[in-house]
Design a protein around this motif. Structure first.
Motif, PDB file in Angstrom:
ATOM      1  N   GLU A  26      -6.492 -42.219 -36.049  1.00  0.00           N
ATOM      2  CA  GLU A  26      -6.607 -43.650 -35.734  1.00  0.00           C
ATOM      3  C   GLU A  26      -5.355 -44.172 -35.026  1.00  0.00           C
ATOM      4  N   ASP A  27      -4.186 -43.795 -35.542  1.00  0.00           N
ATOM      5  CA  ASP A  27      -2.939 -44.246 -34.915  1.00  0.00           C
ATOM      6  C   ASP A  27      -2.760 -43.639 -33.534  1.00  0.00           C
ATOM      7  N   ILE A  28      -3.153 -42.396 -33.364  1.00  0.00           N
ATOM      8  CA  ILE A  28      -3.034 -41.741 -32.055  1.00  0.00           C
ATOM      9  C   ILE A  28      -3.904 -42.444 -31.024  1.00  0.00           C
ATOM     10  N   VAL A  29      -5.153 -42.717 -31.373  1.00  0.00           N
ATOM     11  CA  VAL A  29      -6.061 -43.390 -30.439  1.00  0.00           C
ATOM     12  C   VAL A  29      -5.517 -44.765 -30.069  1.00  0.00           C
ATOM     13  N   GLN A  30      -4.978 -45.474 -31.048  1.00  0.00           N
ATOM     14  CA  GLN A  30      -4.414 -46.799 -30.789  1.00  0.00           C
ATOM     15  C   GLN A  30      -3.240 -46.719 -29.811  1.00  0.00           C
ATOM     16  N   ILE A  31      -2.343 -45.760 -30.020  1.00  0.00           N
ATOM     17  CA  ILE A  31      -1.186 -45.615 -29.129  1.00  0.00           C
ATOM     18  C   ILE A  31      -1.624 -45.198 -27.727  1.00  0.00           C
ATOM     19  N   LEU A  32      -2.565 -44.307 -27.642  1.00  0.00           N
ATOM     20  CA  LEU A  32      -3.068 -43.893 -26.322  1.00  0.00           C
ATOM     21  C   LEU A  32      -3.619 -45.091 -25.560  1.00  0.00           C
ATOM     22  N   ARG A  33      -4.321 -45.959 -26.271  1.00  0.00           N
ATOM     23  CA  ARG A  33      -4.852 -47.159 -25.627  1.00  0.00           C
ATOM     24  C   ARG A  33      -3.718 -48.097 -25.197  1.00  0.00           C
ATOM     25  N   GLU A  34      -2.801 -48.358 -26.134  1.00  0.00           N
ATOM     26  CA  GLU A  34      -1.724 -49.320 -25.862  1.00  0.00           C
ATOM     27  C   GLU A  34      -0.823 -48.861 -24.724  1.00  0.00           C
ATOM     28  N   GLU A  35      -0.648 -47.553 -24.592  1.00  0.00           N
ATOM     29  CA  GLU A  35       0.228 -47.011 -23.552  1.00  0.00           C
ATOM     30  C   GLU A  35      -0.530 -46.674 -22.268  1.00  0.00           C
ATOM     31  N   ASN A  36      -1.819 -47.014 -22.223  1.00  0.00           N
ATOM     32  CA  ASN A  36      -2.639 -46.715 -21.040  1.00  0.00           C
ATOM     33  C   ASN A  36      -2.532 -45.247 -20.637  1.00  0.00           C
ATOM     34  N   ALA A  37      -2.595 -44.384 -21.649  1.00  0.00           N
ATOM     35  CA  ALA A  37      -2.432 -42.953 -21.402  1.00  0.00           C
ATOM     36  C   ALA A  37      -3.566 -42.374 -20.563  1.00  0.00           C
ATOM     37  N   GLY A  38      -4.676 -43.093 -20.485  1.00  0.00           N
ATOM     38  CA  GLY A  38      -5.776 -42.629 -19.651  1.00  0.00           C
ATOM     39  C   GLY A  38      -5.419 -42.535 -18.183  1.00  0.00           C
ATOM     40  N   GLU A  39      -4.317 -43.171 -17.790  1.00  0.00           N
ATOM     41  CA  GLU A  39      -3.880 -43.086 -16.393  1.00  0.00           C
ATOM     42  C   GLU A  39      -3.552 -41.649 -15.991  1.00  0.00           C
ATOM     43  N   ILE A  40      -3.087 -40.869 -16.968  1.00  0.00           N
ATOM     44  CA  ILE A  40      -2.758 -39.467 -16.678  1.00  0.00           C
ATOM     45  C   ILE A  40      -3.715 -38.501 -17.368  1.00  0.00           C
ATOM     46  N   GLY A  41      -4.324 -38.954 -18.476  1.00  0.00           N
ATOM     47  CA  GLY A  41      -5.260 -38.097 -19.191  1.00  0.00           C
ATOM     48  C   GLY A  41      -4.570 -36.928 -19.866  1.00  0.00           C
ATOM     49  N   GLY A  42      -5.379 -36.011 -20.343  1.00  0.00           N
ATOM     50  CA  GLY A  42      -4.823 -34.854 -21.025  1.00  0.00           C
ATOM     51  C   GLY A  42      -5.810 -34.234 -21.984  1.00  0.00           C
ATOM     52  N   ILE A  43      -5.272 -33.626 -23.041  1.00  0.00           N
ATOM     53  CA  ILE A  43      -6.066 -32.806 -23.952  1.00  0.00           C
ATOM     54  C   ILE A  43      -5.873 -33.272 -25.393  1.00  0.00           C
ATOM     55  N   MET A  44      -6.974 -33.458 -26.089  1.00  0.00           N
ATOM     56  CA  MET A  44      -6.926 -33.580 -27.537  1.00  0.00           C
ATOM     57  C   MET A  44      -6.971 -32.149 -28.068  1.00  0.00           C
ATOM     58  N   HIS A  45      -5.782 -31.641 -28.344  1.00  0.00           N
ATOM     59  CA  HIS A  45      -5.587 -30.224 -28.649  1.00  0.00           C
ATOM     60  C   HIS A  45      -6.164 -29.856 -30.015  1.00  0.00           C
ATOM     61  N   CYS A  46      -6.930 -28.758 -30.020  1.00  0.00           N
ATOM     62  CA  CYS A  46      -7.543 -28.225 -31.238  1.00  0.00           C
ATOM     63  C   CYS A  46      -8.181 -29.345 -32.049  1.00  0.00           C
ATOM     64  N   TYR A  47      -9.076 -30.082 -31.412  1.00  0.00           N
ATOM     65  CA  TYR A  47      -9.672 -31.259 -32.029  1.00  0.00           C
ATOM     66  C   TYR A  47     -10.453 -30.874 -33.285  1.00  0.00           C
TER      67      TYR A  47
END
Length: 255
Positions: free
Chosen positions: A134-155
């Motif tokens: 939950e905290d990770i998803v929130q930070i990804l949203r707040e930091e607009n991490a979708g601009e670079i994207g990436g991998i949710m490793h070993c989900y």
């Protein structure tokens, strides 16, 4: 053709037979790998391995468990390494609430700093998550991490969170747990996530897939992960291998 998107060939467990391990992976059809460096000890060796093998690439970042140890010069070092042609991602980074070494607020600060760095150097990020989705998803949203994207490793969480990550432009990577008999969530994720957003990995030497569970994991075993996904999605191994490799090449900007 298989692409293991997360290996730790720089771990102590491979010090005595790394070349043989890499050879076995090639014999099983593993054509590319990303070796991950995540602290002062593992980053230099990740770079060394990537420079030695033309089909192995590196990711460099700072692990959340060791967030309390990261200094400003470490972040600058990672930024400098990001210019190396074999570095394809920043990470692994994220949050880990299982271990008690680094306080959560320190982990979050280091996580945010690395996202900002990745945006600066225009590289995707690799997310480590343990008991902190939950905290990770929130930070990804707040930091607009979708601009670079990436991998949710070993989900290894519920599919609803996976879909939120997909909405932000992230890929979902599955490893050994998808093959475990008692693992429900990874199988549901494998079923629900579209093939053009899936990646495969071993996270070796950890999380060896069935029937090698409990043993040292190695890149050759990524084929077992691909086979399980093929079974779940009613596809051939070749289809899974081809699509996940295409996905990884796209994410890492490899031809």
């Amino acid at each position: 053709m298989l692409f293991d998107t997360h290996v730790h060939l720089n771990a102590d467990q491979f010090m005595d037979d790394r070349d043989e391990v890499i050879k076995r992976a090639q014999e099983e059809g593993v054509s590319r790998m990303v070796v991950v460096g995540f602290d002062r000890k593992t980053i230099p060796l990740a770079m060394e391995i990537a420079e030695e093998y033309d089909f192995i690439y590196a990711a460099v970042g700072w692990h959340p468990v060791d967030a309390i140890d990261m200094q400003d010069e470490d972040l600058k070092w990672i930024e400098e390494l990001a210019e190396h042609p074999k570095v394809v991602a920043i990470g692994e980074m994220g949050l880990d609430y299982h271990w008690d070494k680094s306080p959560a607020d320190v982990q979050k600060e280091v996580f945010r700093k690395q996202i900002a760095l990745a945006k600066k150097v225009n590289l995707p990020i690799i997310i480590h998550n343990r008991e902190a989705t939950e905290d990770i998803v929130q930070i990804l949203r707040e930091e607009n991490a979708g601009e670079i994207g990436g991998i949710m490793h070993c989900y290894n969480d519920v599919v609803d969170y996976a879909k939120e990550c997909l909405d932000m432009g992230f890929y979902i990577s599955l490893g050994g747990p998808v093959t475990f008999k008692n693992a429900t969530d990874p199988k549901i994720v494998a079923e629900e996530v579209p093939m053009d957003r899936l990646l495969i990995e071993t996270d070796c030497p950890f999380l060896a897939p069935h029937p090698n569970r409990g043993k040292r994991n190695e890149p050759a075993y990524v084929k077992l992960v691909a086979e399980k996904i093929a079974e779940i999605k009613s596809l051939s191994l070749e289809e899974v291998a081809e699509q996940t490799t295409r996905n990884a090449n796209k994410l890492f900007n490899l031809s």
